[in-house]
Design a protein around this motif. Structure first.
Motif, PDB file in Angstrom:
ATOM      1  N   UNK A  56     109.575  31.414  40.593  1.00  0.00           N
ATOM      2  CA  UNK A  56     109.541  32.018  41.928  1.00  0.00           C
ATOM      3  C   UNK A  56     109.473  33.536  41.836  1.00  0.00           C
ATOM      4  N   UNK A  57     109.019  34.139  42.923  1.00  0.00           N
ATOM      5  CA  UNK A  57     108.923  35.592  43.055  1.00  0.00           C
ATOM      6  C   UNK A  57     110.074  36.072  43.935  1.00  0.00           C
ATOM      7  N   UNK A  58     110.671  37.213  43.604  1.00  0.00           N
ATOM      8  CA  UNK A  58     111.768  37.749  44.417  1.00  0.00           C
ATOM      9  C   UNK A  58     111.284  38.335  45.742  1.00  0.00           C
ATOM     10  N   UNK A  59     109.990  38.610  45.851  1.00  0.00           N
ATOM     11  CA  UNK A  59     109.439  39.102  47.109  1.00  0.00           C
ATOM     12  C   UNK A  59     109.214  37.934  48.062  1.00  0.00           C
ATOM     13  N   UNK A 104     105.574  30.878  49.855  1.00  0.00           N
ATOM     14  CA  UNK A 104     106.468  29.780  49.451  1.00  0.00           C
ATOM     15  C   UNK A 104     107.827  29.836  50.151  1.00  0.00           C
ATOM     16  N   UNK A 105     108.178  30.992  50.704  1.00  0.00           N
ATOM     17  CA  UNK A 105     109.412  31.115  51.470  1.00  0.00           C
ATOM     18  C   UNK A 105     109.153  30.614  52.886  1.00  0.00           C
ATOM     19  N   UNK A 106     110.203  30.224  53.580  1.00  0.00           N
ATOM     20  CA  UNK A 106     110.054  29.733  54.956  1.00  0.00           C
ATOM     21  C   UNK A 106     110.762  30.687  55.908  1.00  0.00           C
ATOM     22  N   UNK A 107     110.000  31.247  56.834  1.00  0.00           N
ATOM     23  CA  UNK A 107     110.550  32.138  57.851  1.00  0.00           C
ATOM     24  C   UNK A 107     111.510  31.340  58.738  1.00  0.00           C
ATOM     25  N   UNK A 108     112.619  31.968  59.118  1.00  0.00           N
ATOM     26  CA  UNK A 108     113.606  31.320  59.980  1.00  0.00           C
ATOM     27  C   UNK A 108     113.224  31.569  61.430  1.00  0.00           C
ATOM     28  N   UNK A 109     113.017  30.497  62.174  1.00  0.00           N
ATOM     29  CA  UNK A 109     112.763  30.605  63.605  1.00  0.00           C
ATOM     30  C   UNK A 109     114.104  30.662  64.328  1.00  0.00           C
ATOM     31  N   UNK A 122     114.299  29.215  54.007  1.00  0.00           N
ATOM     32  CA  UNK A 122     114.222  28.900  52.582  1.00  0.00           C
ATOM     33  C   UNK A 122     113.800  30.171  51.864  1.00  0.00           C
ATOM     34  N   UNK A 123     114.676  30.663  50.996  1.00  0.00           N
ATOM     35  CA  UNK A 123     114.398  31.871  50.213  1.00  0.00           C
ATOM     36  C   UNK A 123     114.280  31.472  48.755  1.00  0.00           C
ATOM     37  N   UNK A 124     113.081  31.576  48.217  1.00  0.00           N
ATOM     38  CA  UNK A 124     112.860  31.252  46.808  1.00  0.00           C
ATOM     39  C   UNK A 124     112.915  32.543  46.006  1.00  0.00           C
ATOM     40  N   UNK A 125     113.810  32.574  45.023  1.00  0.00           N
ATOM     41  CA  UNK A 125     114.033  33.765  44.212  1.00  0.00           C
ATOM     42  C   UNK A 125     113.902  33.430  42.737  1.00  0.00           C
ATOM     43  N   UNK A 126     113.539  34.452  41.957  1.00  0.00           N
ATOM     44  CA  UNK A 126     113.357  34.274  40.525  1.00  0.00           C
ATOM     45  C   UNK A 126     114.653  33.899  39.838  1.00  0.00           C
TER      46      UNK A 126
END
Length: 195
Positions: free
Chosen positions: A45-48, A52-57, A75-79
């Motif tokens: 995963x990328x820290x930016x 692949x990340x999911x914005x929170x509505x 959903x925050x995908x981090x390295x």
């Protein structure tokens, strides 16, 4: 918008990613799941913030997101989870006063996750497994601040618990004059020891 009168049964499926921090927001009185966000950690995963990340509505009622690069994420995908990383939580549309953060930690052995409450100035270390932290929202504006909470990662403090050497070491005579005798009964299997 979500159906606000119905409970959420399972917002996120189980992840194949082994390391994560899952934060469920529960009504403390009814234990109803109100919202949920998750941080996933994997070297691919990328820290930016990426696609692949999911914005929170924003929900009509309580909304819990993880802030990364100024964006609230579901959903925050981090390295990786690294010492010194700080992830602000966004807690919007508070309708009640008594909540529980049910925070599940999985396979983050190299760092110590901590829930920080900026209003109460408290730090709650989070252990592997499920951690339930009760949160009260009062009439103080700082209590209602949407950015009141952070997840931070600190250095792991190792502990072996208490070590009992009772009956294994004898020191004599007491009081000592010139020579102190140390007898180690079961620690060392040597006949002599020089100090």
């Amino acid at each position: 918008h979500k159906a606000v009168n119905e409970g959420l049964s399972n917002v996120f499926r189980s992840s194949s990613t082994s390391s994560f921090v899952r934060i469920e927001l529960l009504n403390s009185n009814t234990q109803q799941l109100l919202d949920e966000s998750i941080m996933l950690f994997d070297s691919s995963f990328d820290d930016n913030v990426t696609a692949e990340d999911a914005i929170k509505f924003t929900n009509q009622d309580e909304t819990l997101g993880i802030i990364v690069a100024g964006q609230s994420l579901a959903i925050a995908k981090n390295n990786s989870a690294q010492i010194g990383n700080v992830y602000p939580l966004s807690f919007l549309n508070q309708r009640g006063t008594d909540y529980t953060f049910s925070i599940e930690i999985q396979q983050l052995d190299q760092v110590q996750p901590v829930l920080v409450d900026n209003y109460l100035m408290s730090r709650t270390p989070l252990q592997s497994g499920i951690n339930n932290v009760n949160v009260n929202i009062d009439s103080n504006v700082q209590s209602q601040n949407p950015n009141r909470f952070n997840i931070e990662f600190e250095t792991v403090t190792l502990s072996n618990g208490d070590v009992s050497l009772d009956g294994m070491i004898s020191l004599y005579p007491n009081p000592v004059k010139d020579i102190l005798n140390i007898e180690l009964t079961s620690i060392l299997k040597q006949e002599s020891l020089s100090i």
